[in-house]
Design an enzyme around this catalytic site. Structure first.
Site, mmCIF file in Angstrom:
data_model
loop_
_atom_site.group_PDB
_atom_site.id
_atom_site.type_symbol
_atom_site.label_atom_id
_atom_site.label_comp_id
_atom_site.label_asym_id
_atom_site.label_seq_id
_atom_site.Cartn_x
_atom_site.Cartn_y
_atom_site.Cartn_z
ATOM 1 N N GLU A 1 1.972 8.258 -7.746
ATOM 2 C CA GLU A 1 1.335 8.627 -6.476
ATOM 3 C C GLU A 1 -0.155 8.831 -6.726
ATOM 4 O O GLU A 1 -0.589 9.035 -7.853
ATOM 5 C CB GLU A 1 1.920 9.944 -5.939
ATOM 6 C CG GLU A 1 3.416 9.918 -5.690
ATOM 7 C CD GLU A 1 3.873 11.153 -4.908
ATOM 8 O OE1 GLU A 1 4.102 11.038 -3.696
ATOM 9 O OE2 GLU A 1 3.997 12.225 -5.533
ATOM 10 N N ARG A 57 2.242 3.631 -1.837
ATOM 11 C CA ARG A 57 1.346 4.480 -1.066
ATOM 12 C C ARG A 57 0.086 4.897 -1.823
ATOM 13 O O ARG A 57 -0.038 4.665 -3.019
ATOM 14 C CB ARG A 57 2.091 5.726 -0.591
ATOM 15 C CG ARG A 57 2.793 6.526 -1.688
ATOM 16 C CD ARG A 57 3.641 7.655 -1.074
ATOM 17 N NE ARG A 57 4.338 8.429 -2.083
ATOM 18 C CZ ARG A 57 5.579 8.184 -2.493
ATOM 19 N NH1 ARG A 57 6.276 7.171 -1.994
ATOM 20 N NH2 ARG A 57 6.138 8.951 -3.427
ATOM 21 N N ASP A 64 -2.465 16.912 -0.123
ATOM 22 C CA ASP A 64 -3.448 16.081 -0.827
ATOM 23 C C ASP A 64 -4.834 16.069 -0.178
ATOM 24 O O ASP A 64 -4.954 15.896 1.032
ATOM 25 C CB ASP A 64 -2.982 14.627 -0.878
ATOM 26 C CG ASP A 64 -1.575 14.458 -1.427
ATOM 27 O OD1 ASP A 64 -1.115 13.311 -1.510
ATOM 28 O OD2 ASP A 64 -0.928 15.473 -1.740
#
Lengths: 183, 648
Positions: B312, B257, B134
């Site tokens: 996410e 998260r 990421d």
């Protein structure tokens, strides 16, 4: 055939043992007063270099690193003047054909004047030559990009100032090269 | 070739109905015969000189000259033991699967060093080696663009995650810096995971990131620069009293998260989002703070969507509906809509929706509930995940980063020593012609890489044919093409309706298509990647245009994951069919209709590499001819390298 190969081999071995063409500099103490002159001789624009350096009161006592910083300061001054000129021209409400590339130039010069060149000068002070070279080269590239954007016109209202920025950058880079070679 | 007059000098070739049978590899080139003994000895002696004067070994050239020796003789070697039945990396630690090991590992292609070296991109951001995922905390500060990224310094598979760091003045020419953060505290011992940056009005920078604790609990931590007067932001400090947010009651501590950039509410305090999941619904939890050290969980959710699973990398940002300027993250008001985006863990896809944000109730409502987050539009229809935007206050743009994983195997990645690439950053704007999607377009700074260009005007591509485009090297390109269908009106009635409107392989011929480009194709078309438009007629008679990338024949390597990617794209009445492609070795970014639909592809040819890679136009329609006009630029390398930080 065999003799030819042997001959060329020997010739090559001979060439390989010659010292590599690097220069080493020594500035004997009694010639310190001419440091500016000697330094500027190694740059692509001698006259510009001399006039920029000598116009700074501190240049007489400076070492090569100090001269590099003074020159980088000249680049910043020149870029600032260029940006002022661009903004002045924009303020005069030019026709669209000139306004667009001028606005683009302003966008290029603003980070150069605000961040890139001050950071390069600071880097020179800290001995971070690589960082300084990167920043100065970038300033030169932006000046070039500004000029290129006036495509179709054989000159632009900022050709002279762009060129001065680029020339000063080339001088500053040449001075830094001297520093890099002496270590 | 500078603006050469339009012409192609290659004969038309019919597209093969089936992929050509696998051919034996090209035989090695014979050494060039020399007729002067002197020339031979000079060559010999030159190499001797190079040994004597001790030149440093050449790094793999980016200029793609074909290797002089037989590429098949220098094989890639690796030593590691494969165990069958391992989990995809990441899953056991509680993040989404980061790779797709398959039992077909055993059938891994006999890659050579030359083939692997070719796969490295020339102008896309990737570390010198090892694993990346990421993008994190992108920001602009004191003249530099910063990119952080999930990085494993030890291996080419996911693990031991740190924050890598790179800077650039122009989003294209990146310079590597030392790691920004490593997992050295209990609150991130399992990994310094994804996070975002917020630039505060007083000039401070705060980063919130997910730490995987030493007990595998996902917490949110605060970090900030050690020295704000360092433009490179090399050193970072982790707030000593981390974590600042822990999983709340009712939330699985392994499903909590990726904190977002903060935006300021009407009361002058900040809000961030953290993605999670409840009963199969993806959700965005809201946290409020005034100082970034004390956070308060808000009772409501910004939004939730049933059945979408874990969210996410949530991203939430405003777009202007009446200008092409980007907006700072806190902007609200008339002429502003908000994009809510989530990376769906279950599908490994990035979805978004456009809607309206109510800053008083802190809720967001999609414009089209049937195309809610996870149900409608994808940010990119290809191999793409974990995207994140930031507001570039230098130029006033909203800029999008996206992580591009490999589609080869862990085994291949370990053998070649690296995995993953970032896209070229894209500018995001609201599409006010359709009013229902965003547009993504490569930042214009990428155009500084353009070298020479070749133009082709009005090339006729007859039904069922391909046209080779004579452009020289075809592995680093910026291609703009527009297509027009000849005589389509009368033929619309002949189009067979399709029950399911989705991208199929390019061999699926219909009256009106598919037509497009064949990228990274070798001359015999034994390997090829069609990127194309497919016009489909639904059972109710309406036409939908699909934009597709067919990887099924992109490589002879069996273990590579190859499928057809793509999605619908609106083509308005006054528009031609347009595509822009950035081709950069093993990655292709394809943009249709000015960025309405985007597909990123990973391609690993075994034959169509270096000088053997070609570019074709193709038209696989049965009933219409197509004319194409193109401008194709050769692209320079971005020379991404370490920052010259040396001191005396």
């Amino acid at each position: 055939m065999k003799a030819l190969v042997c001959f060329l081999l020997l010739l090559l071995l001979l060439l390989a043992t010659l010292p590599s063409p690097t220069r080493s500099f020594e500035f004997p103490a009694r010639e310190m007063a001419d440091l500016i002159d000697q330094t500027c001789r190694l740059t692509p624009f001698y006259d510009l270099c001399i006039s920029s350096l000598r116009s700074d009161p501190g240049s007489g006592a400076a070492d090569v690193r100090g001269l590099a910083r003074i020159m980088a300061g000249s680049v910043l001054a020149s870029a600032s003047r260029t940006l002022d000129r661009i903004q002045e021209l924009l303020g005069q409400a030019p026709d669209p054909e000139t306004e667009r590339p001028l606005a683009y130039c302003a966008e290029l010069y603003i980070p150069v004047v605000k961040y890139t060149l001050p950071q390069a000068i600071e880097a020179l002070g800290k001995g971070q030559l690589g960082f300084a070279v990167y920043g100065l080269s970038d300033a030169g590239k932006e000046a070039q990009a500004c000029e290129k954007n006036f495509s179709g016109l054989s000159w632009s209202p900022v050709t002279d100032v762009n060129e001065q920025v680029r020339d000063l950058v080339d001088v500053a880079l040449a001075i830094i090269k001297i520093l890099q070679r002496s270590f | 070739m500078q603006n050469s007059p339009s012409h192609t000098n290659a004969p038309y070739t019919l597209l093969p109905e089936d992929p050509s049978p696998a051919r034996p590899p090209a035989s090695s080139r014979r050494p060039v015969k020399v007729f002067a003994a002197t020339a031979a000895s000079v060559v010999f002696l030159t190499s001797l000189v190079m040994l004597i004067v001790n030149q440093s070994p050449e790094t793999p050239t980016e200029s793609d000259h074909p290797p002089r020796s037989d590429p098949l003789t220098s094989r890639a070697t690796t030593s590691f033991s494969r165990d069958a039945g391992r989990l995809p990396t990441g899953v056991s630690q509680g993040v989404s699967a980061k790779s797709y090991p398959s039992v077909r590992d055993r059938l891994s292609y006999n890659w050579t060093n030359a083939m692997f070296a070719w796969q490295r991109t020339a102008f896309h951001f990737q570390p010198e080696k090892n694993w990346m995922n990421d993008p994190d905390g992108p920001l602009y500060y004191m003249g530099w663009y910063h990119l952080f990224y999930q990085y494993n310094p030890d291996s080419a598979v996911w693990g031991n995650i740190t924050w890598g760091h790179a800077v650039s003045k122009d989003l294209i020419h990146w310079l590597y810096l030392p790691l920004a953060m490593v997992p050295d505290r209990w609150f991130d011992a399992g990994g310094v995971w994804t996070g975002s940056a917020t630039l505060l009005p007083d000039g401070r920078i705060v980063i919130l990131y997910t730490g995987d604790t030493d007990e595998s609990i996902q917490v949110q931590n605060l970090a900030y620069p050690a020295n704000l007067s360092d433009p490179l932001l090399i050193e970072w400090v982790k707030y000593p009293d981390n974590p600042v947010i822990v999983p709340p009651a009712g939330i699985n501590p392994e499903e909590f998260r990726d904190p977002t950039t903060a935006w300021m509410g009407p009361d002058g305090t900040w809000r961030i989002l953290v993605g999670s999941k409840v009963d199969g619904s993806g959700i965005a939890l809201i946290y409020q703070t005034s100082n970034f050290t004390a956070f308060e969980a808000q009772p409501g959710l910004l939004h939730a969507v049933n059945g979408t699973g874990m969210w996410e990398c949530v991203d939430f940002y405003p777009v202007s509906t009446n200008s092409s300027n980007g907006l700072e993250t806190s902007v609200v008001g008339p002429g502003v809509k908000h994009v809510l985006k989530a990376s769906l863990d279950d599908l490994k896809k990035d979805y978004y929706a456009i809607g309206t944000y109510d800053p008083v109730s802190d809720t967001w409502t999609p414009d089209d509930p049937e195309a809610d987050v996870g149900m409608g539009l994808q940010v990119d229809y290809g191999r793409y995940y974990a995207s994140k935007t930031f507001f570039d206050q230098n130029t006033g743009r909203r800029i999008l980063w996206g992580w591009i994983n490999e589609t080869d195997t862990d085994y291949d990645d370990l053998a070649k020593g690296w995995a993953s690439v970032q896209t070229i950053p894209r500018v995001v704007t609201f599409d006010n012609k359709t009013g229902s999607n965003i547009l993504e377009w490569p930042v214009e700074e990428v155009e500084s890489l353009r070298l020479n260009s070749t133009e082709f005007d009005d090339i006729l591509v007859e039904a069922g044919s391909a046209v080779l485009l004579d452009i020289g090297m075809a592995t680093q390109l910026d291609i703009s093409v527009e297509f027009e269908i000849e005589g389509s009106d009368a033929l619309e009635a002949l189009e067979e309706p399709e029950a399911i409107i989705e991208c199929a392989t390019a061999q699926n011929r219909t009256t009106l298509g598919p037509f497009g480009l064949l990228v990274l194709a070798d001359k015999s078309l034994s390997e090829l990647t069609p990127i194309y438009f497919h016009i489909a007629k639904s059972t109710n008679g309406s036409l939908t245009t699909l934009f597709c990338a067919d990887e099924t024949r992109s490589s002879k390597a069996l273990e590579v994951f190859k499928k057809v990617y793509g999605g619908p794209v609106a083509v308005l009445d006054d528009e031609k069919f347009t595509m822009r492609l950035l081709v950069d070795h093993s990655i292709i970014e394809s943009f249709a209709q000015g960025g309405r639909t985007v597909i990123t592809s990973r391609i690993y040819p075994t034959e169509a590499i270096y000088g053997a890679a070609k570019l074709f136009l193709f038209n696989n329609a049965t009933g219409v001819n197509v004319t194409a006009s193109l401008e194709i630029w050769q692209m320079n390398s971005a020379f991404i390298r370490p920052f010259p930080l040396e001191e005396m």
